[in-house]
Design a protein around this motif. Sequence first.
Motif, short mmCIF file in Angstrom:
data_model
loop_
_atom_site.label_atom_id
_atom_site.label_comp_id
_atom_site.label_asym_id
_atom_site.label_seq_id
_atom_site.Cartn_x
_atom_site.Cartn_y
_atom_site.Cartn_z
N ILE A 22 -3.36 12.17 -3.55
CA ILE A 22 -4.30 10.27 -4.08
C ILE A 22 -3.12 10.06 -5.57
O ILE A 22 -2.51 8.92 -6.34
CB ILE A 22 -5.32 10.89 -4.88
N GLU A 23 -3.11 11.03 -6.42
CA GLU A 23 -2.94 10.68 -7.54
C GLU A 23 -0.88 10.52 -7.46
O GLU A 23 -1.07 9.36 -8.29
CB GLU A 23 -3.26 11.82 -8.64
N ARG A 81 -9.98 5.51 -3.19
CA ARG A 81 -8.93 6.19 -3.66
C ARG A 81 -9.00 5.92 -5.31
O ARG A 81 -8.55 6.79 -6.34
CB ARG A 81 -7.12 5.85 -3.24
N GLU A 124 -9.50 8.93 -8.35
CA GLU A 124 -8.89 9.03 -9.76
C GLU A 124 -9.64 9.02 -10.71
O GLU A 124 -9.27 9.85 -11.58
CB GLU A 124 -7.72 8.33 -9.13
N ALA A 134 0.31 8.70 -4.56
CA ALA A 134 0.89 7.70 -4.61
C ALA A 134 0.06 6.49 -5.72
O ALA A 134 0.69 5.52 -5.45
CB ALA A 134 -0.14 7.85 -3.23
N ARG A 135 -0.45 6.73 -6.63
CA ARG A 135 -1.11 6.07 -7.14
C ARG A 135 -0.62 5.80 -8.71
O ARG A 135 -0.16 4.56 -8.70
CB ARG A 135 -2.72 5.46 -7.71
N ILE A 136 0.07 6.57 -8.94
CA ILE A 136 1.28 6.51 -9.57
C ILE A 136 2.56 5.89 -9.16
O ILE A 136 3.05 4.67 -9.97
CB ILE A 136 1.59 8.46 -10.16
N LEU A 169 -2.16 3.86 -17.98
CA LEU A 169 -1.55 2.50 -18.37
C LEU A 169 -1.16 2.16 -17.24
O LEU A 169 -0.30 2.34 -16.42
CB LEU A 169 -0.36 2.42 -19.73
N ASP A 170 -1.23 0.68 -16.94
CA ASP A 170 -0.44 -0.13 -15.82
C ASP A 170 0.33 -1.38 -16.62
O ASP A 170 -0.73 -2.57 -17.31
CB ASP A 170 -1.19 0.22 -14.92
N MET A 218 0.85 -1.41 -0.52
CA MET A 218 0.27 -0.07 0.05
C MET A 218 0.70 1.48 -0.10
O MET A 218 2.06 1.12 0.79
CB MET A 218 -1.00 0.06 1.17
N THR A 219 0.39 1.79 -1.32
CA THR A 219 1.36 3.57 -1.30
C THR A 219 0.67 4.31 -0.55
O THR A 219 -0.21 4.62 -1.18
CB THR A 219 1.83 3.51 -2.68
N THR A 220 1.38 5.52 0.39
CA THR A 220 0.17 7.19 0.69
C THR A 220 1.35 7.70 0.65
O THR A 220 2.61 7.21 0.65
CB THR A 220 -0.17 6.37 1.96
N ARG A 244 1.20 2.51 -8.84
CA ARG A 244 1.62 0.97 -10.15
C ARG A 244 2.92 1.24 -10.80
O ARG A 244 3.17 -0.32 -10.97
CB ARG A 244 0.59 1.59 -10.93
#
Lengths: 273, 236
Positions: free
Chosen positions: A102-103, B85, B89, A105-107, B196-197, A79-81, A110
């Motif tokens: 949030i963006e 989340r 996004e 963290a999600r980038i 993309l992932d 989990m990344t925050t 991934r």
Amino acid sequence: MNIEETNLTQRRISEHLLKGRRFDGRKPLELRKLEITTGVSKNAEGSARVKLGNTEVVAGIKLNVATPYPNEEESGTMMTTVELTPLSSSRYELGPPRFDAIEVARIIDRGLRESGMIDFKKLCITPGEKVWSIFVDIFSINDDGNVMDAAGIAALAALRSAKMPKYDKETGKVLFGEWTEDKLPLNEEITPINLTFHKIGDNFLIDPTAAEEDSAESRISLALSNWEGQVMVNSVQKSNEAELSILKAEEVIDLAEKTFKELSERINTDIRK
Amino acid sequence: MAYTKRPDGRKLDEARNMTAEIGVIPNADGSAKFSFGDTIAIAAVYGPKTMHPQHKQNPQRGVLRCTYDMLSFSVTERKRPGPSRRSQEISKIIEWSLSPVLDLEEFPNTVVDVHIMITQANASTRCAAINAAALALAQAGIPMKDLVTSVSIGKLDKTLVVDVTKEEEDYKEGEGATDIAMTLMSNNDEITSLQLDGKIPPQALKEAIRLGRAATKKIHEVQVGALKAYIEENKK
């Protein structure tokens, strides 16, 4: 510093870039001075501080034992925050993470996950019941632009420095504060790097200062890694409202590959120091 | 073995059966439904209306605000209701996908709300959501300089395919599955969103974008067909 940049400044930045110049004398695809320090917070399983010019972020790794996801019973989890703290810029306020955090963290999540650098299967303790869960927590300390790419490097360095905590099989509890000599199951050949390109006018630049970031119309983040001898793109995200032509997208894919090849060895060496 | 045969018998560059329908939510100023096979999205547009809270008003132009969510029972394992989340996004990605074609300069201090729900999910939900939202905005009569069309391109091992299903998304052989969701303007070669992932060489990514361009042309025909049918219907 830290107030919204004026239109005048934005125009100047854009005019300079047309001639391939930046206020601080860098070339469009040149990073600021990069400093990586690992082991910056003793109680974490792993940690790192990354400075890119005046931008500073810290990343820490904590591990815990959790139940796996039902569809991945033999895999650990991650989990990344990211917290963009009010300490790091007058732009940020206290409170639950907003979209920009949030963006990021999600980038970053991934890019790390899809590169395959972490062997999640080796983080399984009892299939379907107990697995290791990795928490990658990143905090901004001083935001002078490009927290995104700094966060990616910090997360990578922190993961590589992490040690597995001791675990009591009888009670099923983690003995926090005591470590084994084992590292996380990482493939050290794989170095995921996130590169964010900002488009100002018709030109791309990387590692923007806060002022340059404010002047950009759009940005596109690409996470790249090396996998079985070839460069792979592991994540892409085009952000902001302005459109990007197919031709420009192709140009940025080429730039990303070239920049990744130039940077990956250097970042690897810096982390190992 | 290379990935050559798709589980549902589709050609590599073929999208699932698509349906599009306009005006599915009578209360809304514009609404539409769009489906790729089992993936169904509905979108409703409310506005332009005065933006509240007031401090979010833009005195120069109207603001687009999108929300994306999935019904809790739209997926195999129940999704906890409420924003996550992921949904935050995707909502932002949808906003960025649509904004470049909207012209909201005549509507200062207003907001155009686009609410999108996934009622049944089998991958490519954000693409179905964007296609439905674009149609809903068109029905609402919001000034637009173009339509946008969204599609997901998958790379399964080394093979590029159009419009992936959940089964294909979970493909694990060779290089595994890469999911590339993109939105393009229908009549200009402009990308309004790209995500993309997975694991894809730079050259293949460029090919994927070209394949996406070709695929969106066909999806665009379905969108235009629905708008024309709606106009015909309302002439009577």
